[in-house]
Scaffold this active site. Structure first.
Site: not given
Ligand code: PLP
Ligand code: COI
Length: 339
Positions: A81, A184, A220
């Protein structure tokens, strides 16, 4: 002086540990791993991370098992990620092996900070990458530093594994539809601070964001993915503006293996009324059941727990996940990386 840590009283906060890891990317390649005991870094005042948010980070945990061994949960997933984050904001991609070496070393060197089995605490591992260099134009850096530090933590939400309320506010987005919500990077979290503090002031543990384009679908929570349970089905949003959570990916697998149907698809706000249980999930949040979602614009509440108890499915998923992470449960998926 050796510090005494009250492991079962830890919150999700920073504590100084013994060492951290650094690795620099210069002239097109990654250098040697460096170990430091300093909590500071020395970077150029014109670094892209400082001005233009060229920064990414990760979060993962290590657990001590009953057998005394240390288990890191799915670190390769975080490595991959982080590569996706690098591609998203034009930073150098770090090979998975280098990420793993740094994470392992950071945990080993700080082994005395891995909380004991049964304390309910874990060692939070925070890798991050920064764009460096003397640049002032808006363009990608060509030098980077990758760091890993660790800190022992307790539950992210004060409530721990107890249902907690969240709210919907349509005045704020944390990410744009084709922006950086799916990686992220620090900017997403800066963008969530105003809404997050408003929510906290009003007594909520988090904001449940809606999709930024239509404001019709669940995205989210600030620091965690969302799932709902109904009719023996695990339902979790598919969206281009949410972070692909490794915890959610794991719960999807566990839910399927427990005999639940799994649906990953757009979840309209109108569906909230039909869930029997709802929760947030993430490395820090683990599984945090949602007691109530207050839609502050529509003046509507969706209640999932009013007696302070988690729902049966959330409880089962939580126990199973934590069991695998700590080594109490078998790990048929090869998720646990034993040091
Ligand atoms: N969504 C956001 C915005 C997050 O910051 C996090 C935390 O990492 C998650 C979801 C959960 O992801 P993971 O389960 O990989 O920790
Ligand atoms: C995590 O769950 O690891 C996170 O990064 C969430 C948060 C502390 C930003």
């Amino acid at each position: 002086m050796e510090q005494t840590i009250n492991w079962s009283d830890l919150s999700f906060g920073y504590m100084k540990t013994d060492y951290n890891i650094r690795r620099y990317y210069r002239n097109g390649s990654w250098g040697e791993l460096e170990v430091s005991s300093s909590e500071s870094i020395n970077i150029h005042i014109s670094s892209t991370c400082l001005h233009y948010g060229q920064e990414s980070f990760e979060g993962l945990k290590a657990f001590r098992g009953q057998d005394g061994r240390i288990r890191i949960f799915r670190p390769e997933e975080n490595a991959r990620r982080m590569q996706a984050s690098s591609r998203g904001i034009m930073m150098a991609e770090q090979p998975v092996e280098l990420f793993m070496e740094a994470v392992e070393k950071a945990v080993r060197l700080n082994e005395r900070f891995v909380p004991p089995y049964g304390s309910g605490a874990s060692l939070y591992i925070r890798p991050l990458m920064l764009g460096l260099g003397a640049l002032i134009g808006v363009k990608p850096a060509d030098e980077f530093v990758f760091l890993v530090f660790v800190t022992p933590v307790g539950p992210y939400f004060k409530s721990g594994f107890r249902p907690a309320p969240v709210c919907i506010m349509r005045d704020f987005d944390r990410a744009a539809p084709l922006g950086t919500g799916n990686i992220k990077v620090g900017g997403n979290y800066a963008a969530s601070l105003v809404a997050g503090s408003k929510a906290h002031e009003a007594g909520y543990v988090a904001v449940l964001y809606l999709d930024p384009k239509e404001k019709n679908y669940i995205d989210e929570c600030g620091p965690a993915n969302f799932f709902g349970i109904k009719d023996n089905t695990y339902v979790t949003p598919a969206s281009s503006s949410i972070l692909p959570s490794i915890t959610n990916k794991s719960l999807i697998q566990l839910a399927g293996d427990m005999g639940l149907k799994v649906e990953r698809r757009p979840v309209p706000v109108s569906e909230l009324a039909s869930f029997e249980e709802a929760a947030e999930c993430g490395t820090a949040a683990v599984v945090t059941p949602i007691s109530r979602i207050d839609d502050l614009d529509e003046n509507r509440s969706y209640v999932y727990s009013s007696d302070g108890k988690p729902g049966a499915v959330c409880e089962k998923l939580y126990r199973k996940l934590l069991g695998i992470q700590t080594g109490d449960e078998e790990d048929p998926y090869g998720w646990v990386h034993i040091l």
